[in-house]
Enzyme design. Structure first.
Site, PDB file in Angstrom:
ATOM      1  N   ARG A 121     -27.635  18.626  -2.367  1.00  0.00           N
ATOM      2  CA  ARG A 121     -28.057  17.667  -1.339  1.00  0.00           C
ATOM      3  C   ARG A 121     -27.893  18.267   0.052  1.00  0.00           C
ATOM      4  NH1 ARG A 121     -24.784  11.961  -0.213  1.00  0.00           N
ATOM      5  NH2 ARG A 121     -25.945  11.293   1.645  1.00  0.00           N
TER       6      ARG A 121
ATOM      7  N   ASN B 167     -13.891  13.703   2.062  1.00  0.00           N
ATOM      8  CA  ASN B 167     -14.601  13.183   0.890  1.00  0.00           C
ATOM      9  C   ASN B 167     -15.983  13.800   0.670  1.00  0.00           C
ATOM     10  OD1 ASN B 167     -15.527  11.840   3.169  1.00  0.00           O
ATOM     11  ND2 ASN B 167     -15.669   9.844   2.184  1.00  0.00           N
TER      12      ASN B 167
ATOM     13  N   LYS C 113     -14.299  22.463  12.506  1.00  0.00           N
ATOM     14  CA  LYS C 113     -12.899  22.285  12.107  1.00  0.00           C
ATOM     15  C   LYS C 113     -12.922  21.467  10.819  1.00  0.00           C
ATOM     16  CE  LYS C 113      -8.416  21.732  11.898  1.00  0.00           C
ATOM     17  NZ  LYS C 113      -8.400  21.065  10.564  1.00  0.00           N
TER      18      LYS C 113
ATOM     19  N   THR D 157      -8.333  19.679   5.931  1.00  0.00           N
ATOM     20  CA  THR D 157      -7.488  20.561   5.113  1.00  0.00           C
ATOM     21  C   THR D 157      -7.944  20.500   3.663  1.00  0.00           C
ATOM     22  OG1 THR D 157      -5.618  20.306   6.613  1.00  0.00           O
ATOM     23  CG2 THR D 157      -5.132  21.058   4.381  1.00  0.00           C
TER      24      THR D 157
ATOM     25  N   ASP E 182      -9.173   6.456  11.755  1.00  0.00           N
ATOM     26  CA  ASP E 182      -8.882   5.995  13.111  1.00  0.00           C
ATOM     27  C   ASP E 182      -8.441   7.111  14.054  1.00  0.00           C
ATOM     28  OD1 ASP E 182      -6.371   6.419  12.049  1.00  0.00           O
ATOM     29  OD2 ASP E 182      -5.786   4.302  12.052  1.00  0.00           O
ATOM     30  N   THR E 183      -8.298   8.344  13.545  1.00  0.00           N
ATOM     31  CA  THR E 183      -8.078   9.492  14.429  1.00  0.00           C
ATOM     32  C   THR E 183      -9.208   9.578  15.446  1.00  0.00           C
ATOM     33  OG1 THR E 183      -6.958  10.717  12.678  1.00  0.00           O
ATOM     34  CG2 THR E 183      -7.798  12.010  14.509  1.00  0.00           C
TER      35      THR E 183
ATOM     36  N   GLU F 226     -18.161   8.328  13.074  1.00  0.00           N
ATOM     37  CA  GLU F 226     -18.190   7.348  11.978  1.00  0.00           C
ATOM     38  C   GLU F 226     -16.777   7.262  11.437  1.00  0.00           C
ATOM     39  OE1 GLU F 226     -17.556   6.015   8.588  1.00  0.00           O
ATOM     40  OE2 GLU F 226     -18.736   7.705   7.829  1.00  0.00           O
TER      41      GLU F 226
ATOM     42  N   ARG G 225     -15.117   6.415  -0.386  1.00  0.00           N
ATOM     43  CA  ARG G 225     -16.347   6.553   0.387  1.00  0.00           C
ATOM     44  C   ARG G 225     -16.355   5.516   1.493  1.00  0.00           C
ATOM     45  NH1 ARG G 225     -19.356   4.255  -3.029  1.00  0.00           N
ATOM     46  NH2 ARG G 225     -21.334   4.649  -1.957  1.00  0.00           N
ATOM     47  N   CYS G 226     -16.792   5.926   2.682  1.00  0.00           N
ATOM     48  CA  CYS G 226     -16.867   4.970   3.786  1.00  0.00           C
ATOM     49  C   CYS G 226     -17.810   3.823   3.454  1.00  0.00           C
ATOM     50  CB  CYS G 226     -17.340   5.676   5.053  1.00  0.00           C
ATOM     51  SG  CYS G 226     -16.173   6.890   5.690  1.00  0.00           S
TER      52      CYS G 226
ATOM     53  N   GLU H  59      -8.846  -1.071   4.479  1.00  0.00           N
ATOM     54  CA  GLU H  59      -9.699  -0.187   3.684  1.00  0.00           C
ATOM     55  C   GLU H  59      -8.831   0.629   2.733  1.00  0.00           C
ATOM     56  OE1 GLU H  59     -13.302   3.008   4.570  1.00  0.00           O
ATOM     57  OE2 GLU H  59     -11.680   2.823   6.007  1.00  0.00           O
TER      58      GLU H  59
END
Length: 496
Positions: free
Chosen positions: A116, A169, A192, A195, A247-248, A264, A297-298, A391
């Site tokens: 994809r 993810n 970046k 990790t 939320d970073t 996002e 998944r968001c 979440e």
């Protein structure tokens, strides 16, 4: 195998190198960051722990490389992107292997992500040539009080250096969704990676290296967020940040300064089910939307808001489908695999225990082994439970029974998130009214939330993000408008 064959030069001993100035390098820090396999909970890979000085050097070379790249013809940029896409798809196996080992992505889904991603890069190359190959022409006499003495020519020009930060993810797909638009638009790109997912990203970057992009145009910096995270996002050499994660991103947006942001940041995607809905279709979409990739998944279904009169029937249909989900290691291509880390598993368990203490109905027995959590449907969830709002990013799905459509819309809109939502009904008029009322970036009608196809717009409101993604929107976001005005000594009219 990861780090072998054509990828042999990206590893030194057991530590993967970082990529800068067209070369694979070892960090001067002499330190490495360990990547834990979610399944074995043991160190699987190691990557370089880059220093702030190395970040400075990367930014310098990125700025210089961008100046030359901006002068590269569009067709040539597109040609190199097509080449990178082909290499990426050809060597999908070792990249997919890294995804399996780093983030416990099921084997089939890991391969799909890489393919994809190649398709996205190729589509972006084509779309970029069309979008960036066109400008606009304005004449002054279209505004009251003016004669035709001014011609305005506008075009899209690059921003400069784009910093791309993808999540764990979809580390490959959500990296190329930032890299390809940046490059076709004439920007340089500093990546970046997360990790967990860094090694898959490094393999992907090597595909761009093999395609022959100029030195310094693409860089990939690995390391601890605590040491280089803020240094990167606040670096004066960065002209744009594209971030996908949690939320970073809110903290980044407060520190980044006056540069364009594309963010996002997650969601609590609600699924509203009306009384006339096809419940077999609903159940299939709830299971697919709520439990694929273990709910990490968001755009996963995060809360089901179902009319009370059909709730019992729907819950039974979902339960029967959940019972058929396979649970186990990603190598076996199981439906439910371990979540990405022990801290994630602990957080999910905290939400489950809170729901249990407050009286939620467990449709299955809660079961956990290490990072592996069995799929769990929670019925009779109430708004005072954490799972109703937070979440989980795991295979746990709450069901809230509602007495009216308005109640469902209210719960959806009371969330601090606003990424996606969905509504199931056979009445398109009701569906459109509910869609308009839901405060989310996208509403899916009669299907689970989804990011894609990758050229569709993808955006959130409230704490779910800033700006819009999707190939076309990303290209536009990573450019700015340049105007050139030609001033004529006397009015001039065509055929006048």
């Amino acid at each position: 195998m990861a780090g072998s064959g054509i990828f042999g030069e990206i590893i030194d001993g057991d530590v993967f190198k970082y990529y800068a100035d067209g070369e694979w390098k070892k960090s001067s820090s002499g330190k490495a960051v360990s990547i834990i396999n979610p399944t074995t909970r043991k160190t699987q890979y190691k990557v370089q722990a880059c220093t702030q000085e190395e970040v400075n050097k990367v930014m310098e070379t990125a700025k210089a490389a961008q100046k030359s790249w901006a002068k590269t013809p569009l067709w040539k940029r597109a040609e190199l992107l097509h080449k990178a896409a082909a290499i990426l798809k050809e060597h999908r196996a070792p990249i997919a292997e890294a995804l399996i080992k780093e983030i416990a992505k099921p084997a089939k889904d890991a391969v799909t992500e890489v393919v994809r991603s190649g398709d996205l890069v190729s589509y972006c190359a084509e779309e970029g040539v069309r979008i960036l190959g066109q400008g606009t022409f304005l004449v002054s006499d279209s505004f009251p009080g003016n004669e035709r003495t001014k011609y305005c020519l506008t075009s899209k020009i690059p921003l400069g250096v784009v910093l791309a930060i993808p999540p764990f993810n979809y580390p490959v797909n959500l990296a190329v969704s930032k890299i390809a638009p940046a490059l076709i638009a004439g920007n340089s790109l500093v990546l970046k990676p997360p990790t967990q997912g860094a090694v898959a990203c490094l393999h992907m970057v090597h595909c761009f290296h093999l395609a022959g992009f100029p030195k310094g145009l693409i860089s990939c910096i690995t390391g601890k967020g605590s040491e280089i995270g803020d240094f990167l996002t606040m670096h004066p050499g960065v002209n744009c940040i594209s971030f996908t994660g949690g939320d970073t991103g809110i903290a980044i947006s407060k520190k980044a300064g006056m540069i364009p942001l594309q963010m996002e940041l997650g969601g609590k995607d609600a699924c509203i089910v009306l009384e006339d809905a096809d419940l077999d279709l609903v159940a299939a979409n709830i299971v697919k939307g709520g439990f694929s990739y273990s709910g990490q998944r968001c755009t996963a279904v995060k809360v089901v808001l179902v009319m009370e009169s059909i709730a019992d029937t729907l819950v039974e249909k979902v339960k029967s489908k959940v019972a058929k989900l396979t649970v186990g290691p990603p190598e076996d291509d199981c439906d439910i695999t371990p979540v990405v880390s022990e801290s994630s598993a602990n957080f999910i368990e905290g939400l489950v225990m809170d729901a249990k203490q407050k009286g939620a109905t467990f449709c299955q027995e809660y079961k956990r082994e290490g990072n592996l959590i069995w799929p769990l449907l929670l019925d009779h969830v109430r708004p005072d439970m954490r799972i109703a709002w937070e979440e989980p990013f795991g295979p746990v799905l709450p069901v809230i029974r509602i007495g009216s459509v308005e109640e469902g819309i209210h719960h959806c809109n009371a969330s601090n998130f606003g990424l996606q939502g969905c509504v199931f009904t056979k009445d398109i008029n009701k569906a459109m009214l509910i869609s308009d009322a839901m405060e989310t970036g996208t509403v899916q009608i009669n299907s689970a939330p989804a990011r894609g196809p990758d050229h569709f717009p993808f955006q959130g409101i409230k704490d779910s993000g800033i700006g819009s993604q999707g190939i076309t929107n990303s290209i536009n976001m990573m450019t700015k408008v340049k105007s050139t005005v030609i001033n004529l000594p006397t009015p001039s009219y065509t055929m006048g």
